[in-house]
Design a protein around this motif. Structure first.
Motif, PDB file in Angstrom:
ATOM      1  N   ILE A   3      -0.978   3.059  -8.366  1.00 49.45           N
ATOM      2  CA  ILE A   3      -1.378   3.100  -6.981  1.00 49.45           C
ATOM      3  C   ILE A   3      -0.594   2.102  -6.203  1.00 49.45           C
ATOM      4  N   LYS A   4      -0.052   2.554  -5.209  1.00 50.90           N
ATOM      5  CA  LYS A   4       0.793   1.624  -4.328  1.00 50.90           C
ATOM      6  C   LYS A   4      -0.244   1.192  -3.154  1.00 50.90           C
ATOM      7  N   THR A   5      -0.405  -0.142  -3.177  1.00 53.96           N
ATOM      8  CA  THR A   5      -1.002  -0.600  -1.768  1.00 53.96           C
ATOM      9  C   THR A   5       0.045  -1.637  -1.117  1.00 53.96           C
ATOM     10  N   SER A   6      -0.388  -2.851  -1.038  1.00 49.51           N
ATOM     11  CA  SER A   6       0.552  -3.822  -0.801  1.00 49.51           C
ATOM     12  C   SER A   6       1.493  -4.054  -1.851  1.00 49.51           C
ATOM     13  N   THR A   8       2.103  -2.862  -6.474  1.00 48.82           N
ATOM     14  CA  THR A   8       1.992  -1.642  -7.175  1.00 48.82           C
ATOM     15  C   THR A   8       1.195  -2.062  -8.409  1.00 48.82           C
ATOM     16  N   ILE A  25     -11.607   1.703  -2.742  1.00 50.48           N
ATOM     17  CA  ILE A  25     -10.456   2.229  -2.342  1.00 50.48           C
ATOM     18  C   ILE A  25     -10.205   2.019  -0.792  1.00 50.48           C
ATOM     19  N   ASP A  29      -3.889   4.149   0.595  1.00 48.55           N
ATOM     20  CA  ASP A  29      -3.633   4.168  -0.799  1.00 48.55           C
ATOM     21  C   ASP A  29      -2.737   5.269  -1.227  1.00 48.55           C
ATOM     22  N   ARG A  44      -2.071  10.873  -1.012  1.00 49.86           N
ATOM     23  CA  ARG A  44      -2.715   9.570  -0.280  1.00 49.86           C
ATOM     24  C   ARG A  44      -4.025   9.579   0.043  1.00 49.86           C
TER      25      ARG A  44
END
Length: 206
Positions: A3-6, A8, A25, A29, A44
């Motif tokens: 999962i990629k947010t600010s 990984t 969540i 994201d 997404r």
């Protein structure tokens, strides 16, 4: 999958489901994983304006597809070839763990004055979900805009090395019996013959 947010982070589908249930969540994201055929895809996380969570493919799948083999939108989403393609061929390509978590979503359309409901594990988005409420929304009474599509530039999707690409929506084009609505490579609403093969970027809920 990750999962990629600010940052990984590695994760699991069970952890993602728990994050949805617990409200941890985040809007936007991006979950990256591989289909069973080896294709890397991303979905997404986004909410609609009612607060319901959706997962929408970030870009088009490698294989393009038509809405119907013939130039017709008769029966709308419930009767189209695309619906069968997504819920059979494409669904079978998803990781087994994800398949087990997906919850069928009720799709409502007004077709020839009648309310038609289907339950689908994978589905195309509607014009209302992408472009917001408009005159067309009377035919999509349960839908509201997804938050990931509030800006025009966020409605653009890519198709592999082809760059930005035209992608299908599930909405028949009002007043014409042979076209469905789609999103152009510039992020605008368009329509095309149902038998044309264009980009496929489905959604699902867990």
């Amino acid at each position: 999958m990750f999962i990629k947010t600010s940052t990984t982070n590695d994760t699991t589908w069970a952890a993602l489901k728990a994050a949805v249930n617990e409200g941890t969540i985040a809007q936007g994201d991006l979950i990256v994983f591989n289909l069973k055929n080896g294709e890397e895809v991303a979905v997404r996380a986004t909410q609609d304006k009612k607060g319901k969570w959706f997962f929408v493919f970030e870009d088009c799948l490698t294989d393009k597809h038509c809405m119907n083999e013939r130039a017709t939108n008769k029966g709308a989403w419930a009767a189209c070839d695309m619906r069968q393609y997504l819920n059979n061929t494409v669904f079978a390509l998803l990781p087994d763990e994800l398949q087990a978590l997906i919850v069928p979503t009720t799709i409502v359309q007004i077709v020839d004055g009648e309310r038609v409901e289907t339950e689908d594990k994978l589905f195309l988005l509607s014009k209302t979900q992408v472009f917001g409420k408009g005159s067309w929304s009377e035919s999509e009474p349960e839908d509201t805009q997804l938050l990931c599509f509030l800006r025009e530039k966020d409605r653009v999707k890519e198709h592999g090395d082809d760059g930005t690409w035209w992608w299908w929506l599930r909405s028949p084009y009002s007043g014409i019996s042979y076209t469905f609505v789609g999103v152009t490579s510039s992020g605008y609403a368009g329509n095309s013959y149902a038998y044309n093969s264009y980009g496929v970027a489905p959604g699902f809920c867990i």
